[in-house]
Write a protein that holds these residues in place. Structure first.
Motif, short mmCIF file in Angstrom:
data_model
loop_
_atom_site.label_atom_id
_atom_site.label_comp_id
_atom_site.label_asym_id
_atom_site.label_seq_id
_atom_site.Cartn_x
_atom_site.Cartn_y
_atom_site.Cartn_z
N ALA A 139 -60.57 -15.61 -45.66
CA ALA A 139 -60.82 -15.85 -46.98
C ALA A 139 -59.74 -16.52 -47.58
CB ALA A 139 -60.91 -14.61 -47.89
N LEU A 140 -58.48 -16.28 -47.49
CA LEU A 140 -57.42 -17.06 -48.00
C LEU A 140 -57.41 -18.55 -47.19
CD1 LEU A 140 -54.80 -14.15 -47.70
CD2 LEU A 140 -55.56 -15.12 -49.81
N SER A 141 -57.41 -18.45 -46.01
CA SER A 141 -57.46 -20.19 -45.47
C SER A 141 -58.63 -20.83 -45.80
CB SER A 141 -57.54 -19.68 -43.83
OG SER A 141 -57.48 -20.92 -43.20
N ARG A 142 -59.80 -20.19 -45.99
CA ARG A 142 -61.04 -20.83 -46.47
C ARG A 142 -60.82 -21.35 -47.88
NH1 ARG A 142 -64.63 -16.52 -47.07
NH2 ARG A 142 -64.45 -16.20 -44.71
N ALA A 143 -59.77 -20.86 -48.53
CA ALA A 143 -59.62 -21.34 -49.91
C ALA A 143 -58.52 -22.29 -50.00
CB ALA A 143 -59.31 -20.07 -50.66
N GLY A 144 -58.02 -22.63 -48.73
CA GLY A 144 -57.05 -23.83 -48.66
C GLY A 144 -55.64 -23.45 -48.64
N LEU A 145 -55.28 -22.12 -48.52
CA LEU A 145 -53.99 -21.56 -48.23
C LEU A 145 -53.40 -21.43 -47.17
CD1 LEU A 145 -54.01 -18.79 -51.08
CD2 LEU A 145 -53.72 -21.23 -51.42
N ARG A 146 -52.18 -21.97 -46.79
CA ARG A 146 -51.75 -21.66 -45.51
C ARG A 146 -51.49 -20.49 -45.12
NH1 ARG A 146 -48.67 -26.50 -47.27
NH2 ARG A 146 -47.14 -25.01 -48.14
N THR A 147 -52.10 -19.69 -44.13
CA THR A 147 -52.03 -18.04 -44.17
C THR A 147 -51.56 -17.80 -42.79
OG1 THR A 147 -54.07 -18.18 -45.33
CG2 THR A 147 -53.51 -16.11 -44.27
N LEU A 148 -50.65 -16.81 -42.85
CA LEU A 148 -49.74 -16.34 -41.82
C LEU A 148 -50.38 -14.95 -41.65
CD1 LEU A 148 -47.82 -17.10 -39.48
CD2 LEU A 148 -46.09 -15.71 -40.87
N LEU A 149 -50.67 -14.08 -40.39
CA LEU A 149 -51.17 -13.17 -40.13
C LEU A 149 -50.15 -12.33 -39.24
CD1 LEU A 149 -53.23 -10.92 -40.05
CD2 LEU A 149 -54.29 -11.90 -38.29
N THR A 150 -49.50 -11.03 -39.60
CA THR A 150 -48.77 -10.38 -38.78
C THR A 150 -49.22 -9.08 -38.84
OG1 THR A 150 -47.29 -8.97 -40.66
CG2 THR A 150 -46.83 -11.44 -40.34
N LEU A 151 -49.09 -8.55 -37.47
CA LEU A 151 -49.70 -7.31 -37.18
C LEU A 151 -48.78 -6.17 -37.03
CD1 LEU A 151 -52.13 -9.38 -34.80
CD2 LEU A 151 -53.02 -8.06 -36.95
N THR A 152 -47.91 -5.83 -37.79
CA THR A 152 -46.89 -5.00 -37.68
C THR A 152 -46.14 -4.84 -39.05
OG1 THR A 152 -44.72 -4.14 -36.94
CG2 THR A 152 -44.97 -6.84 -36.76
N ALA A 184 -49.42 -14.10 -36.05
CA ALA A 184 -50.25 -15.27 -35.34
C ALA A 184 -50.65 -16.13 -36.81
CB ALA A 184 -51.58 -14.52 -35.09
N VAL A 185 -50.89 -17.16 -36.29
CA VAL A 185 -51.39 -18.21 -37.50
C VAL A 185 -52.94 -18.28 -37.43
CG1 VAL A 185 -51.28 -20.79 -38.21
CG2 VAL A 185 -49.31 -19.64 -37.03
N VAL A 186 -53.34 -18.43 -38.53
CA VAL A 186 -54.89 -18.45 -38.90
C VAL A 186 -55.44 -19.65 -38.89
CG1 VAL A 186 -56.69 -17.79 -40.41
CG2 VAL A 186 -54.40 -16.33 -40.49
N GLY A 187 -56.46 -19.75 -37.77
CA GLY A 187 -57.16 -20.96 -37.56
C GLY A 187 -58.65 -21.03 -37.92
N GLU A 188 -59.60 -21.68 -37.26
CA GLU A 188 -60.75 -21.89 -37.59
C GLU A 188 -61.67 -20.54 -37.59
OE1 GLU A 188 -64.32 -24.56 -35.73
OE2 GLU A 188 -62.71 -25.60 -36.69
N ASP A 233 -48.47 -19.80 -47.75
CA ASP A 233 -48.98 -19.44 -49.24
C ASP A 233 -49.30 -18.19 -49.40
OD1 ASP A 233 -48.65 -22.28 -49.97
OD2 ASP A 233 -50.58 -22.83 -48.94
N ALA A 234 -49.66 -17.29 -48.00
CA ALA A 234 -50.13 -16.25 -48.00
C ALA A 234 -49.80 -15.61 -46.88
CB ALA A 234 -51.47 -16.12 -48.23
N VAL A 235 -49.27 -14.40 -46.74
CA VAL A 235 -49.01 -13.80 -45.84
C VAL A 235 -49.85 -12.30 -45.62
CG1 VAL A 235 -47.00 -12.51 -44.35
CG2 VAL A 235 -46.60 -14.44 -45.54
N VAL A 236 -50.60 -11.80 -44.63
CA VAL A 236 -51.20 -10.82 -44.46
C VAL A 236 -50.84 -9.83 -43.44
CG1 VAL A 236 -53.57 -9.95 -43.96
CG2 VAL A 236 -53.34 -12.07 -45.20
#
Length: 415
Positions: A18-31, A365-369, A44-47
């Motif tokens: 949802a963040l990436s779809r809104a045009g924000l550079r989004t990084l996903l961390t799993l810890t 991880a970097v969020v893609g398509e 722009d956003a970290v999840v």
């Protein structure tokens, strides 16, 4: 920067999409213990995706506060607690306690919260959560093996697990506009209400909420509301990437109706499938070894599905701890596939995805398509793995076929 704390990994990928779809550079961390140097892009956003949905409240609170500390260290200045759009939580659940702990830490007196996500068919009216046009407690979620949802009222679901008062922000207030929404929130703060459940049945309703609370230090809900808030932020227009050509392995553990439909459609295509079936006395290591031996016998370019998903009638109640066993098997299979050189994995199910991520050692991880709405490709750069972590209910029935058999990248690999 927006900082998001998600209570499971598929929820984390949903909100990251949802963040990436809104045009924000989004990084996903799993810890929850991400190091500052691991945030390798100008985000722009970290999840942060945790695995706290089914944990005791005290453990979920501790992990969520650790995640909050990490997000503050990397520069987040607004925070969002992401939970499932079907509010998967029991009276002993932790959505209430985690919200309250984060609110105390951030000095937030009233937290607007809603599981509404109209893009996914989740709406809230008069506090009641609908899936499509059906009340939550009348859907298949009523018989969920871990969090059976026997009520559709979000305030009633939240109240037993919360120490602070729960209120309702009704649809007529939401549709009256941002000024009245803010006045209602101020009144709730004066009255001591901590959790303010907001009605929303359309994207316009979420947009009105976002306008009213866009600067709030803490908000809670599904991916719907944070998506509306993200659309009010300046766009980075970061281009979403796709994984390179390679064969794909699908690992499914969800027993949701949609995942079962996706499995059935994949089988109808005549594609290779392997069902993991545990009997009394079986070990995770043994079951995974058998599955990986089957994979090794496939043609070198063949994509395939390995699954433990089943209907309620098919589940063998004689196998103690079957759910945990299948999760461990999924992790071992994923680890083995990665060692075999597989770089594209689609994983179906929240608990299954958590087990896979743990086994693979994926941290950032970097969020893609998006492969499907709310289910993006993510790139684990450290291990060069491309993953889709899909909530059980997400995706069209043909998703497995499209990703593994018809994706141009996969077809290119077979050419």
């Amino acid at each position: 920067m927006i900082g998001v704390i998600a209570d499971d990994v598929t929820g984390a990928t949903d909100v990251a999409a949802a963040l990436s779809r809104a045009g924000l550079r989004t990084l996903l961390t799993l810890t929850a213990e991400v190091d500052d140097h691991e945030v390798v892009i100008d985000a722009d956003a970290v999840v942060i995706g945790l695995k706290t949905r089914s944990l005791p409240a005290a453990d979920a609170v501790a992990q969520s506060l650790t995640a909050l500390d990490a997000l503050q260290r990397v520069g987040a200045d607004q925070f969002y607690l992401k939970y499932c759009s079907t509010f998967d939580s029991t009276p002993e659940g932790n959505i209430g306690p985690v919200t309250e702990a984060l609110a105390v830490r951030l000095g937030a007196r009233t937290v607007v919260t809603t599981p509404a996500a109209p893009l996914h068919g989740r709406t809230v009216y008069q506090g009641h959560l609908f899936v499509g046009d059906t009340l939550l407690n009348e859907t298949h979620m009523r018989e969920h093996p871990i969090t059976p949802m026997r009520d559709s009222s979000v305030p009633r679901l939240l109240a037993p697990q919360a120490e602070r008062p729960v209120g309702l922000l009704p649809l007529d207030i939401v549709r009256a506009g941002a000024e009245l929404i803010r006045e209602t929130i101020t009144a709730a703060e004066t009255g001591g209400t901590t959790h303010l459940v907001a009605d929303a049945v359309s994207e316009d309703d979420l947009a009105a909420l976002a306008e009213a609370i866009g600067d709030a230090p803490l908000i809670a809900g599904s991916a719907g509301l944070i998506g509306a808030i993200a659309r009010r932020r300046p766009r980075s227009d970061a281009s979403a990437t796709r994984p390179p050509a390679a064969r794909t392995a699908i690992i499914a553990g969800s027993c949701s109706r949609r995942t079962l439909e996706q499995i059935a459609r994949f089988r109808e295509e005549g594609a290779p499938t392997y069902k993991v079936v545990a009997a009394s006395g079986d070990t995770a290591a043994g079951l995974a070894q058998q599955a990986l031996a089957w994979w090794d016998r496939l043609p070198a370019t063949a994509s395939a599905l390995l699954y433990s998903s089943s209907t309620a009638e098919e589940r063998d109640a004689s196998v103690d701890g079957a759910a945990e066993l299948y999760e461990e098997v999924a992790g071992l299979i994923a680890h083995g596939l990665a060692e075999h050189g597989v770089t594209r994995l689609l994983v179906a199910g929240g608990e299954t995805s958590g087990a896979v991520i743990h086994a693979l050692g994926t941290r950032v991880a970097v969020v893609g398509e998006e492969a499907a709405l709310g289910a993006p490709w993510i790139h684990d750069v450290a291990h060069d793995l491309h993953l889709v972590l899909k909530s059980g209910n997400f995706g069209e029935p043909g998703l497995f076929v499209d990703v593994a058999l018809r994706d141009p990248a996969v077809i290119g690999a077979d050419a």
